[in-house]
Scaffold this active site. Sequence first.
Site, PDB file in Angstrom:
ATOM      1  N   ARG A 103      -0.389  -1.765   2.440  1.00  0.00           N
ATOM      2  CA  ARG A 103       0.063  -2.042   3.796  1.00  0.00           C
ATOM      3  C   ARG A 103      -0.337  -3.447   4.185  1.00  0.00           C
ATOM      4  NH1 ARG A 103      -3.318   0.907   8.740  1.00  0.00           N
ATOM      5  NH2 ARG A 103      -5.279  -0.051   8.198  1.00  0.00           N
ATOM      6  N   THR A 107       1.236  -6.656   9.895  1.00  0.00           N
ATOM      7  CA  THR A 107       2.364  -5.886  10.454  1.00  0.00           C
ATOM      8  C   THR A 107       2.114  -4.383  10.342  1.00  0.00           C
ATOM      9  OG1 THR A 107       3.487  -5.762   8.338  1.00  0.00           O
ATOM     10  CG2 THR A 107       3.948  -7.691   9.705  1.00  0.00           C
ATOM     11  N   ASP A 202     -12.751   2.098   5.534  1.00  0.00           N
ATOM     12  CA  ASP A 202     -11.700   1.891   4.536  1.00  0.00           C
ATOM     13  C   ASP A 202     -11.984   2.794   3.336  1.00  0.00           C
ATOM     14  OD1 ASP A 202     -10.380   0.790   2.139  1.00  0.00           O
ATOM     15  OD2 ASP A 202      -9.667  -0.714   3.547  1.00  0.00           O
ATOM     16  N   ASP A 205     -12.292   1.074  -0.094  1.00  0.00           N
ATOM     17  CA  ASP A 205     -13.547   0.322  -0.230  1.00  0.00           C
ATOM     18  C   ASP A 205     -14.739   1.253  -0.393  1.00  0.00           C
ATOM     19  OD1 ASP A 205     -12.031  -1.919   0.099  1.00  0.00           O
ATOM     20  OD2 ASP A 205     -12.807  -2.436   2.087  1.00  0.00           O
TER      21      ASP A 205
HETATM   22  N1  URA Z   1      -6.969   3.251   5.803  1.00  0.00           N
HETATM   23  C1  URA Z   1      -8.287   3.498   5.635  1.00  0.00           C
HETATM   24  O1  URA Z   1      -8.804   3.430   4.524  1.00  0.00           O
HETATM   25  N2  URA Z   1      -9.039   3.797   6.731  1.00  0.00           N
HETATM   26  C2  URA Z   1      -8.499   3.880   7.967  1.00  0.00           C
HETATM   27  O2  URA Z   1      -9.224   4.181   8.910  1.00  0.00           O
HETATM   28  C3  URA Z   1      -7.120   3.632   8.116  1.00  0.00           C
HETATM   29  C4  URA Z   1      -6.382   3.315   7.019  1.00  0.00           C
END
Ligand code: URA
Length: 211
Positions: A103, A107, A202, A205
């Site tokens: 993503r 945007t 994330d 991560d």
């Molecule tokens: N992607 C993620 O890894 N965490 C979020 O909170 C939103 C999208």
Amino acid sequence: MRVQVIDHPLVAHKLTVLRDARTDSPTFRRLADELVTLLAYEATRGVRVDELRISTPVSETTGVKLASPKPLVVPILRAGLGMLDGMTRLLPTAEVGFLGMVRDEETLQASTYAHRLPDDLSGRQCYVLDPMLATGGTLVAAIQYLFDIGADDVTAVCLLAAPEGLEVVTSSFGADAPITVVTAAVDERLDENGYIVPGLGDAGDRLYGVV
Ligand code: URA
């Protein structure tokens, strides 16, 4: 579209540890794996089976086996990979396809950068693995991809979902679409960066480090 929030103390416990910012990557990976297996148990409740006659040591009886074509499990790269073992533990004979989606952080639009899937998904039940249903853009693009090659039954397994993302998936495909979202929790909202609040950060991560 059906949304199933798995209400179970073990799910809530593991999710709490995943949310905790102090949880390190090895622990996060192990708990995500265990949590997915618990979600998979419910996500596969409607998996198609065929009847089968077998002999026990005592008598004949009727059982079931997974129907053909076998289910297809589709982790969305990269973070969905951290859910694959937890899912295939319950569906070891499923086939696995891959969708690489990224993503744009400005945007928030999702685009496909890699795919390895059968040409025709007619008659197959598909299980999409995407840990975070946030804006819904990635999941909408992934489900549309599967519908375009014949899928007519898609279950998305997500660790967490945001109300905004669920709304986007529903409005994109309609309330009657053959889609089920199975998740451990529906959180409060998205923040201005498209992160789920309170969320867990994330997911990619936390699973694999910031690379
Ligand atoms: N992607 C993620 O890894 N965490 C979020 O909170 C939103 C999208």
